[in-house]
Design an enzyme around this catalytic site. Sequence first.
Site, mmCIF file in Angstrom:
data_model
loop_
_atom_site.group_PDB
_atom_site.id
_atom_site.type_symbol
_atom_site.label_atom_id
_atom_site.label_comp_id
_atom_site.label_asym_id
_atom_site.label_seq_id
_atom_site.Cartn_x
_atom_site.Cartn_y
_atom_site.Cartn_z
ATOM 1 N N ASN A 18 0.830 -1.212 0.000
ATOM 2 C CA ASN A 18 0.000 0.000 0.000
ATOM 3 C C ASN A 18 0.863 1.261 0.000
ATOM 4 O O ASN A 18 0.548 2.235 -0.681
ATOM 5 C CB ASN A 18 -0.957 0.005 1.202
ATOM 6 C CG ASN A 18 -2.182 -0.847 0.939
ATOM 7 O OD1 ASN A 18 -3.061 -0.452 0.174
ATOM 8 N ND2 ASN A 18 -2.220 -2.031 1.530
ATOM 9 N N MET A 96 0.797 -2.958 12.577
ATOM 10 C CA MET A 96 0.122 -3.978 13.387
ATOM 11 C C MET A 96 0.019 -3.607 14.870
ATOM 12 O O MET A 96 0.143 -4.470 15.745
ATOM 13 C CB MET A 96 0.846 -5.320 13.224
ATOM 14 C CG MET A 96 0.911 -5.812 11.786
ATOM 15 S SD MET A 96 -0.715 -5.911 11.004
ATOM 16 C CE MET A 96 -1.333 -7.387 11.782
ATOM 17 N N ARG A 97 -0.190 -2.334 15.148
ATOM 18 C CA ARG A 97 -0.352 -1.898 16.541
ATOM 19 C C ARG A 97 -1.528 -0.947 16.664
ATOM 20 O O ARG A 97 -1.798 -0.170 15.741
ATOM 21 C CB ARG A 97 0.907 -1.154 17.032
ATOM 22 C CG ARG A 97 2.079 -2.046 17.250
ATOM 23 C CD ARG A 97 3.336 -1.281 17.571
ATOM 24 N NE ARG A 97 4.437 -2.225 17.620
ATOM 25 C CZ ARG A 97 4.798 -2.887 18.718
ATOM 26 N NH1 ARG A 97 4.200 -2.651 19.860
ATOM 27 N NH2 ARG A 97 5.776 -3.765 18.665
ATOM 28 N N ILE A 99 -3.283 2.310 17.826
ATOM 29 C CA ILE A 99 -2.855 3.696 18.092
ATOM 30 C C ILE A 99 -3.600 4.193 19.333
ATOM 31 O O ILE A 99 -4.825 4.085 19.420
ATOM 32 C CB ILE A 99 -3.171 4.608 16.883
ATOM 33 C CG1 ILE A 99 -2.545 4.043 15.595
ATOM 34 C CG2 ILE A 99 -2.724 6.044 17.150
ATOM 35 C CD1 ILE A 99 -1.051 3.970 15.576
ATOM 36 N N ASN A 113 -6.480 4.632 8.151
ATOM 37 C CA ASN A 113 -6.076 3.221 8.091
ATOM 38 C C ASN A 113 -6.795 2.553 6.930
ATOM 39 O O ASN A 113 -7.859 3.006 6.496
ATOM 40 C CB ASN A 113 -6.487 2.529 9.407
ATOM 41 C CG ASN A 113 -6.085 1.067 9.449
ATOM 42 O OD1 ASN A 113 -4.961 0.701 9.081
ATOM 43 N ND2 ASN A 113 -6.999 0.202 9.869
ATOM 44 N N HIS A 115 -8.314 -1.259 5.880
ATOM 45 C CA HIS A 115 -8.637 -2.557 6.469
ATOM 46 C C HIS A 115 -9.183 -3.476 5.376
ATOM 47 O O HIS A 115 -10.020 -3.054 4.574
ATOM 48 C CB HIS A 115 -9.672 -2.381 7.588
ATOM 49 C CG HIS A 115 -9.990 -3.668 8.277
ATOM 50 N ND1 HIS A 115 -9.136 -4.247 9.186
ATOM 51 C CD2 HIS A 115 -11.047 -4.505 8.139
ATOM 52 C CE1 HIS A 115 -9.670 -5.385 9.593
ATOM 53 N NE2 HIS A 115 -10.817 -5.580 8.981
HETATM 54 C C1 GRF Z 1 -3.391 -4.803 3.970
HETATM 55 O O1 GRF Z 1 -4.174 -5.898 3.571
HETATM 56 C C2 GRF Z 1 -4.165 -3.858 4.830
HETATM 57 O O2 GRF Z 1 -5.532 -3.844 4.550
HETATM 58 C C3 GRF Z 1 -3.933 -4.388 6.216
HETATM 59 O O3 GRF Z 1 -2.611 -4.871 6.203
HETATM 60 C C4 GRF Z 1 -2.235 -5.214 4.879
HETATM 61 C C5 GRF Z 1 -0.977 -4.465 4.566
HETATM 62 O O4 GRF Z 1 -0.430 -4.851 3.342
HETATM 63 N N1 GRF Z 1 -4.177 -3.356 7.187
HETATM 64 P P1 GRF Z 1 0.842 -4.096 2.740
HETATM 65 O O5 GRF Z 1 1.949 -4.155 3.784
HETATM 66 O O6 GRF Z 1 0.450 -2.676 2.445
HETATM 67 O O7 GRF Z 1 1.195 -4.861 1.520
#
Ligand code: GRF
Length: 207
Positions: A18, A96-97, A99, A113, A115
């Site tokens: 992303n 992965m935390r 906030i 964010n 999701h």
């Molecule tokens: C994505 O699927 C996002 O929706 C989730 O974590 C993943 C991150 O993927 N929150 P990347 O590291 O951007 O490839």
Amino acid sequence: MSRDRIKIGVLGSGKGSNYQAIADSIANGFLDAEIVCVISDVADAFILERARNNNTPAYYISGAPYKTKLEGKAEDEYIQVLLRHKVDIVVLAGFMRIIKKKMLEEFYRRIINIHPSLLPSFPGMEAWKQALSYGVKVTGCTVHFVDEGTDTGPIIIQKTVPVYDDDTPEKLHARIQVEEHKAYPEAIKLIANGSLEIEGRRVKYKN
Ligand code: GRF
């Protein structure tokens, strides 16, 4: 928020696809913005390598002693880096935390964010697996403002994908990620253009 190009700070713990999609959409002119720093709580996360390849300042800042939240000394360090780079918005890209309050207050309504489900269905971990085992026929992704809950903030954009009979978790997640890579730049563009109005839980597009 500054009137110049919007300055983005990205936080991520993983592969950073992303982040890459946002960087690409800036490079190809879709998005008038600048990624001013990338911070990860995982020393060898690929997102940091991607940032360095793009000559973007990249920082590893441990989240210890906590495992699933950003609080205390680590939270202070993150805030300091983001302030030093004068970020307008903080973009969570696979961070992965949870906030916590201090950072939410420092960047009020300026943290977003993405999701991998159509919220409010399937918040939390591995949402694509949750969708598959639940048996839904449609899932997708959601870009939302971050609040004190887990995946609960006001929704900016959602995109849908079909779920097929022969899907595996990997196939479904890959299909969702294709949509994520469109949704995130679009959402940031709406913010950069000042096109959003938040009324309670509802995010409306002006004009
Ligand atoms: C994505 O699927 C996002 O929706 C989730 O974590 C993943 C991150 O993927 N929150 P990347 O590291 O951007 O490839």
